[in-house]
Each structure stands twice: as structure tokens, then as C-alpha cells.
Motif scaffolding. Structure first.
Motif, PDB file in Angstrom:
ATOM      1  N   ARG A 163      37.651  46.348  42.396  1.00 16.66           N
ATOM      2  CA  ARG A 163      38.653  47.389  42.172  1.00 16.66           C
ATOM      3  C   ARG A 163      39.155  47.271  40.736  1.00 16.66           C
ATOM      4  O   ARG A 163      39.052  46.204  40.128  1.00 16.66           O
ATOM      5  CB  ARG A 163      39.806  47.275  43.167  1.00 16.66           C
ATOM      6  N   PRO A 164      39.678  48.352  40.182  1.00 13.29           N
ATOM      7  CA  PRO A 164      40.137  48.282  38.789  1.00 13.29           C
ATOM      8  C   PRO A 164      41.156  47.179  38.528  1.00 13.29           C
ATOM      9  O   PRO A 164      41.145  46.556  37.470  1.00 13.29           O
ATOM     10  CB  PRO A 164      40.749  49.666  38.560  1.00 13.29           C
ATOM     11  N   VAL A 165      42.038  46.927  39.491  1.00 12.49           N
ATOM     12  CA  VAL A 165      43.072  45.910  39.308  1.00 12.49           C
ATOM     13  C   VAL A 165      43.036  44.938  40.486  1.00 12.49           C
ATOM     14  O   VAL A 165      43.007  45.361  41.644  1.00 12.49           O
ATOM     15  CB  VAL A 165      44.476  46.541  39.210  1.00 12.49           C
ATOM     16  N   VAL A 166      43.042  43.662  40.160  1.00 10.41           N
ATOM     17  CA  VAL A 166      43.118  42.622  41.187  1.00 10.41           C
ATOM     18  C   VAL A 166      44.339  41.764  40.883  1.00 10.41           C
ATOM     19  O   VAL A 166      44.542  41.327  39.747  1.00 10.41           O
ATOM     20  CB  VAL A 166      41.849  41.748  41.217  1.00 10.41           C
ATOM     21  N   VAL A 167      45.141  41.544  41.909  1.00  9.61           N
ATOM     22  CA  VAL A 167      46.328  40.700  41.800  1.00  9.61           C
ATOM     23  C   VAL A 167      46.125  39.483  42.696  1.00  9.61           C
ATOM     24  O   VAL A 167      45.792  39.627  43.869  1.00  9.61           O
ATOM     25  CB  VAL A 167      47.605  41.463  42.221  1.00  9.61           C
TER      26      VAL A 167
END
Length: 210
Positions: A163-167
Motif C-alpha cells: 500500500r502507498p503508506v505503511v504504519v
């Protein structure tokens, strides 16, 4: 003679815009012309305060577009962009809360919920625990739908798509779990990786100064 006394009455009563002459003609009403109203400029979907994600996501494409025609496809295909890494210092107990705040900021800044993957190294996120209570099939169906933030434990994060952003919330677990989860999260992040936890541990695992 009757016409003479009517004139002062007309002049005295014509002080306001509502007065009408005795002759029956309506007095011209002043037109309120404050000037042309400028059309409100359309607000962009992602406001300016969003610092990390949009520039990183667009930079590789913009840079590729400036290269000569033959070189651009080869560069974009053979040299994937390295995601930006952002560290949010947090204790083990506060890592999950810090991750939640990071997700809220991303969504408020214009990120689509389906762009975000959250990985926990210790206790499961309450959302993941709740959804898994309905069975793994339903849980992973929501992952495949990509219409909401998806929360995954480090043990199953390898099954999650990029995914574009991983937290990542380093909220517990052994050092071995963190050593596996952080490099995996770096591979899954398309534009931005946000890690909430102990800075020394994160730097040691990723080998990157963040």
C-alpha cells in the motif's frame, strides 16, 4: 394651485429608497452592486500541510518524465522508488496510540483509507481482533476490498499486499519480531513508511538514520 403644495411633500417623503412619487411611477431602486463575486477556488483534495506522502509519491514519476523518452520506461521499471521513512518516538505502551494519531493525520490530509496498512508487532489492534472474530475469510476479504485502513499483526503481515503508506506500531513482541516486521513493512510501503517506537531499536533494525 394644488400642484404647488404637493411638491414639498414628494421631496420630503423621497428620502428613503421605498418612496414612490405621487405620479404613480415607482422610484428607481438603487441596485446593490458590490462588484463581481470571485468564484471560490476549488480546494485541492490534499491540502498543503500534508508533508510526507504526496511529494514522495509523485517525485519518481515527475523525474522519469524529464528524462528522454527511451530512458523513462526503463528507469521506472527497473528502479522502484524508495519510500520515505518517518520515525515517531514512542514507548511500547504508547506506540499504538501514536500509530492511530498518524493514521488520523494521514486521513485528514487527504489520504484514502485504502492507502494505509497498519502493522503491529505486539498486541493486535482492537479492529483486527474484532474482525478476526468473524473468521479469517471475512477479515482478508476486507483487505482485498482495499476500501479502508487495514490492520494486521506482524505474524500475518507477510500476506498483506503493498500500500502507498505503511504504519508500524512497535508495541511489543521480541526483537526478532521487530527485525522481521520492519524490513517487511519497508518493502510493502510504496511511498511512506511511518514507524512508531523506540528510535534506537528502529535504527538498528532498518540500518537507516531516520
Amino acid at each position: 394651485m394644488p400642484l404647488i403644495p404637493e411638491e414639498p411633500q414628494i421631496h420630503e417623503s423621497a428620502q428613503g429608497p421605498r418612496a414612490t412619487p405621487a405620479s404613480g411611477r415607482t422610484a428607481p431602486t438603487p441596485r446593490p452592486v458590490p462588484g463581481p463575486r470571485p468564484a471560490a477556488p476549488p480546494r485541492p483534495g490534499r491540502p498543503g500541510p500534508l508533508r510526507p506522502a504526496p511529494p514522495v509519491q509523485r517525485t519518481p514519476r515527475d523525474a522519469a518524465a524529464t528524462h528522454p523518452g527511451p530512458a523513462a520506461p526503463a528507469a521506472s521499471a527497473s528502479a522502484p522508488a524508495t519510500p520515505q521513512i518517518q520515525l515517531i518516538p514512542a514507548s511500547v505502551e504508547g506506540a499504538l496510540d501514536a500509530a492511530e494519531e498518524a493514521v488520523d493525520l494521514l486521513l485528514e490530509s487527504g489520504r484514502a483509507p485504502g492507502d494505509v496498512l497498519v502493522i503491529t508487532t505486539g498486541e493486535q489492534h482492537p479492529w483486527a481482533a474484532h474482525e478476526l472474530s468473524f473468521g479469517e475469510a471475512a477479515y482478508w476479504a476486507q483487505h482485498d476490498a482495499r476500501d479502508d485502513v487495514f490492520y494486521a499483526d506482524a505474524a500475518v503481515a507477510g500476506r498483506a499486499a503493498s500500500r502507498p503508506v505503511v504504519v508500524v506500531a512497535v508495541n511489543g513482541g521480541s526483537d526478532a519480531v521487530a527485525a522481521t516486521a520492519l524490513p517487511l513493512a519497508l518493502k510493502r510501503a510504496g511511498a511512506l513508511l511511518i514507524v512508531c517506537g523506540d528510535p534506537q531499536q528502529i535504527n538498528a533494525v532498518l540500518g537507516v538514520g531516520v
